[in-house]
Design a protein around this motif. Structure first.
Motif, short mmCIF file in Angstrom:
data_model
loop_
_atom_site.label_atom_id
_atom_site.label_comp_id
_atom_site.label_asym_id
_atom_site.label_seq_id
_atom_site.Cartn_x
_atom_site.Cartn_y
_atom_site.Cartn_z
N LYS A 324 3.70 -11.65 -2.71
CA LYS A 324 3.07 -11.98 -4.00
C LYS A 324 1.81 -11.16 -4.21
CE LYS A 324 5.77 -15.60 -5.08
NZ LYS A 324 6.71 -15.61 -6.24
N LEU A 325 1.00 -11.01 -3.14
CA LEU A 325 -0.28 -10.32 -3.25
C LEU A 325 -0.22 -8.90 -2.70
CD1 LEU A 325 -2.66 -13.25 -2.23
CD2 LEU A 325 -1.78 -12.63 -4.50
N SER A 326 0.97 -8.46 -2.32
CA SER A 326 1.18 -7.08 -1.86
C SER A 326 0.22 -6.73 -0.73
CB SER A 326 1.03 -6.10 -3.02
OG SER A 326 1.65 -4.87 -2.73
N ASN A 327 0.25 -7.52 0.35
CA ASN A 327 -0.69 -7.37 1.45
C ASN A 327 -0.23 -6.26 2.39
OD1 ASN A 327 -2.10 -7.87 4.02
ND2 ASN A 327 -2.88 -9.67 2.96
N ALA A 367 19.62 8.02 5.91
CA ALA A 367 19.43 9.46 5.83
C ALA A 367 18.88 9.90 4.48
CB ALA A 367 20.76 10.17 6.11
N ALA A 368 18.80 8.98 3.52
CA ALA A 368 18.39 9.34 2.16
C ALA A 368 16.95 8.97 1.88
CB ALA A 368 19.31 8.65 1.15
N LEU A 369 16.19 8.58 2.90
CA LEU A 369 14.79 8.24 2.69
C LEU A 369 13.98 8.60 3.92
CD1 LEU A 369 14.47 5.51 4.54
CD2 LEU A 369 15.34 4.36 2.53
N SER A 370 12.66 8.53 3.79
CA SER A 370 11.76 8.80 4.89
C SER A 370 10.58 7.84 4.80
CB SER A 370 11.25 10.25 4.84
OG SER A 370 10.33 10.51 5.88
N LEU A 371 10.31 7.14 5.90
CA LEU A 371 9.24 6.14 5.91
C LEU A 371 8.21 6.51 6.97
CD1 LEU A 371 11.37 2.86 5.76
CD2 LEU A 371 10.25 4.03 3.85
N ARG A 372 6.94 6.38 6.62
CA ARG A 372 5.85 6.62 7.56
C ARG A 372 5.01 5.37 7.77
NH1 ARG A 372 8.71 9.99 8.58
NH2 ARG A 372 8.41 12.25 8.68
N ASP A 373 5.24 4.35 6.97
CA ASP A 373 4.58 3.06 7.17
C ASP A 373 5.42 1.98 6.51
OD1 ASP A 373 4.10 3.21 4.43
OD2 ASP A 373 1.92 3.34 4.61
N GLY A 374 4.94 0.74 6.55
CA GLY A 374 5.70 -0.36 5.98
C GLY A 374 5.19 -0.84 4.64
N SER A 375 3.99 -0.40 4.26
CA SER A 375 3.36 -0.93 3.05
C SER A 375 3.52 -0.03 1.84
CB SER A 375 1.86 -1.13 3.31
OG SER A 375 1.22 0.12 3.52
N GLY A 376 3.81 1.26 2.07
CA GLY A 376 3.83 2.21 0.97
C GLY A 376 2.48 2.84 0.71
N THR A 439 5.95 -4.93 -7.38
CA THR A 439 5.17 -3.88 -8.02
C THR A 439 4.78 -2.83 -6.98
OG1 THR A 439 3.18 -5.18 -7.60
CG2 THR A 439 4.23 -5.42 -9.76
N GLY A 440 4.24 -1.73 -7.47
CA GLY A 440 3.71 -0.69 -6.60
C GLY A 440 2.79 0.22 -7.37
N LEU A 508 -4.73 0.84 -8.37
CA LEU A 508 -4.33 0.08 -7.20
C LEU A 508 -3.55 -1.15 -7.64
CD1 LEU A 508 -7.75 0.13 -5.35
CD2 LEU A 508 -5.78 1.55 -4.80
N GLU A 509 -2.88 -1.77 -6.66
CA GLU A 509 -2.20 -3.02 -6.93
C GLU A 509 -3.20 -4.02 -7.51
OE1 GLU A 509 1.15 -2.47 -6.96
OE2 GLU A 509 1.43 -4.32 -5.87
N CYS A 510 -2.72 -4.85 -8.44
CA CYS A 510 -3.58 -5.84 -9.08
C CYS A 510 -4.31 -6.69 -8.05
CB CYS A 510 -2.75 -6.72 -9.99
SG CYS A 510 -3.66 -8.05 -10.79
N SER A 511 -3.60 -7.18 -7.04
CA SER A 511 -4.22 -8.08 -6.07
C SER A 511 -5.25 -7.36 -5.22
CB SER A 511 -3.17 -8.71 -5.17
OG SER A 511 -2.55 -7.74 -4.37
#
Length: 516
Positions: A324-327, A367-376, A439-440, A508-511
């Motif tokens: 909810k708060l995009s922590n 194989a269609a994405l790349s992630l370096r963290d969990g939050s974005g 959201t993001g 930035l995110e609203c929260s």
């Protein structure tokens, strides 16, 4: 930060620029209703988004049939839409009943209230630990009969590695609580569970006199420096709070008007483990337990005797403040927790490997994405709308879907723990109370992905990612969601007005701003 405007149902008031539909993939039923395709084309083809990379995918939530796709396979920075991936993978790997465990244990013999060895405070990353919880653990030590510790208070944060900040995080975000350091021993100052940070409160005194500055939790682990003063009654507040890089010196400047409201800001700390150690040492003293040997860090011996334990809420409940708060910190703690659970290594590398391996079972092509963290938060994450839409469809089949779905922000609901980062968006439209989506936001990046039910009851998923924008993409995201919510196949389409917004200097995110 500005929020999206309301939508007047007057399509003629807006000049949309239509774009070619050659790259659309639509089933026969959707092609029969060209109005939806035409309107979605017009929304994301607006001249206000010219030069930006915008992708949108809409699918039937039950069958997975593609209703609309434009540049759906084009990857971009997902911002906090990355939390859809990390939260789903964590639920699948850890389970909704997963709880974090924090313990205090003793080594050495104990006689007459005197412990000959050390006390070990061991964390596993619980982001919901408050100062009061550490105080309760200290009380358990006292109840066990220990009154004097001849050894040390040893902080054990070895459940995770020692890497505190994520790859691709901006250095200038480091003082702000949405960019806190990650440790297996951490503490939150509030029930938003902003782990690794403290609240700084600046209260007015008499005009012309220094302002009163306090922290929550109260601690001398941080040093308050600066020249904040009390201004004349009715003057504007100009308080700024910023931690100096590499230190725990928090500089407070500006003025707060006499008789005015207390100014509240959040600040990260340098080394959360140290903050926790300081708080727990003070809590032990309050409960009559003296530690003679000072403090240290290290692993808890296997034969240590547990004197007290705190267990967190289950992951299914933690999802609410998390999503909810995009922590951001919750996402990163879960990445490292997954790594520890799968391979015994509480690191970003191990956690992301485990999460990526799980994605194939969740409708996503790893194989269609790349992630370096969990939050974005990382500028190096690369995800496409098509992969997010696939995850949204596949998640409906999972046993943990209900708590995950319930954790998504609800459009237009003013309750922070219901509406979350969508609480001020899409009010007074068919999307209000209907759209549930993540959201993001980063500067030049915006995303919205989630679930919506059309006016004739068709369940849909949608995923929209915009990169390289010079204006806020949020009004266009909202326009897409409102158009889908009001859609009735074969009927005249609802008109949607888009009120464009300039791109804020710090988007930035609203929260994350704590003010919207």
């Amino acid at each position: 930060m500005p929020r999206s405007r309301s939508f007047a149902l007057v399509l003629a008031a807006v000049a949309f620029v239509a774009t070619p539909a050659a790259d659309l993939v639509t089933p026969a039923s959707a092609r029969a209703d060209d109005a939806l395709t035409r309107d979605l084309d017009a929304i994301i083809g607006s001249t206000a988004l010219a030069g930006a990379d915008v992708g949108l995918v809409v699918r039937h939530a039950d069958t997975g049939a593609v209703v609309y796709s434009r540049d759906g396979d084009e990857r971009g920075q997902p911002a906090s839409n990355g939390k859809l991936i990390s939260s789903a993978a964590a639920l699948d790997i850890l389970g909704p009943d997963h709880r974090f465990r924090t313990t205090v244990a003793a080594t050495g013999g104990e006689r007459g209230g005197v412990l000959a060895g050390d006390l070990h405070l061991r964390g596993t990353g619980d982001p919901t630990m408050l100062a009061a919880d550490y105080d309760a653990l200290a009380a358990e030590v006292a109840r066990s009969g220990v009154r004097l510790v001849r050894g040390k208070l040893v902080a054990d944060d070895t459940w995770f590695d020692a890497v505190r900040l994520g790859t691709g995080w901006a250095w200038d975000d480091e003082p702000y609580y949405y960019n806190a350091q990650i440790s297996a021993l951490t503490v939150s100052p509030d029930t938003d569970y902003d782990a690794g940070s403290v609240i700084v409160r600046v209260a007015p005194g008499e005009a012309g006199r220094p302002a009163a500055v306090t922290t929550e939790p109260p601690t001398d682990y941080v040093t308050i420096a600066g020249t904040a003063v009390t201004g004349a009654p009715g003057t504007a507040s100009s308080v700024s709070v910023e931690r100096q890089h590499g230190t725990n010196v928090i500089t407070v400047r500006g003025s707060v008007p006499a008789g005015g409201a207390v100014v509240t800001e959040w600040s990260t700390v340098w080394e959360p483990t140290g903050l926790v150690t300081s708080l727990f040492h003070d809590a032990l003293a309050r409960h009559g337990v003296r530690v003679l040997g000072g403090t240290g860090v290290g692993a808890t011996p296997a034969d240590a005797r547990v004197l007290g334990e705190h267990r967190s809420m289950p992951l299914s409940q933690l999802l609410v403040p998390f999503m909810k708060l995009s922590n951001n910190m919750h996402a990163e703690i879960l990445v490292k927790t997954v790594g520890r659970a799968v391979s015994g290594e509480g690191s970003w590398d191990a956690g992301l490997r485990a999460m990526t391996a799980k994605l194939g079972e969740l409708g996503v092509d790893p194989a269609a994405l790349s992630l370096r963290d969990g939050s974005g938060l990382s500028r190096m994450d690369q995800v496409s709308p098509a992969q997010l839409a696939a995850l949204l469809v596949a998640a409906k089949r999972e046993p943990w879907f209900r708590p995950w779905y319930d954790s998504l922000p609800v459009a237009g609901n003013s309750d922070r723990m219901v509406g979350g980062t969508l609480r001020n968006r899409m009010r007074g439209t068919p999307a209000e109370g209907n759209v549930r989506a993540k959201t993001g936001s980063l500067t030049g990046v915006s995303a919205l992905s989630g679930y919506v039910r059309t006016a004739d009851g068709t369940p849909l998923v949608f995923a929209m990612i915009s990169n390289d924008t010079l204006t806020s993409a949020k009004p266009f995201e909202d326009a897409v969601a409102v158009r889908l919510a009001g859609h009735r196949e074969g009927s005249a389409p609802p008109a949607v007005r888009v009120a464009t917004e300039p791109l804020p200097d710090r988007q930035l995110e609203c929260s994350w701003t704590k003010s919207c």
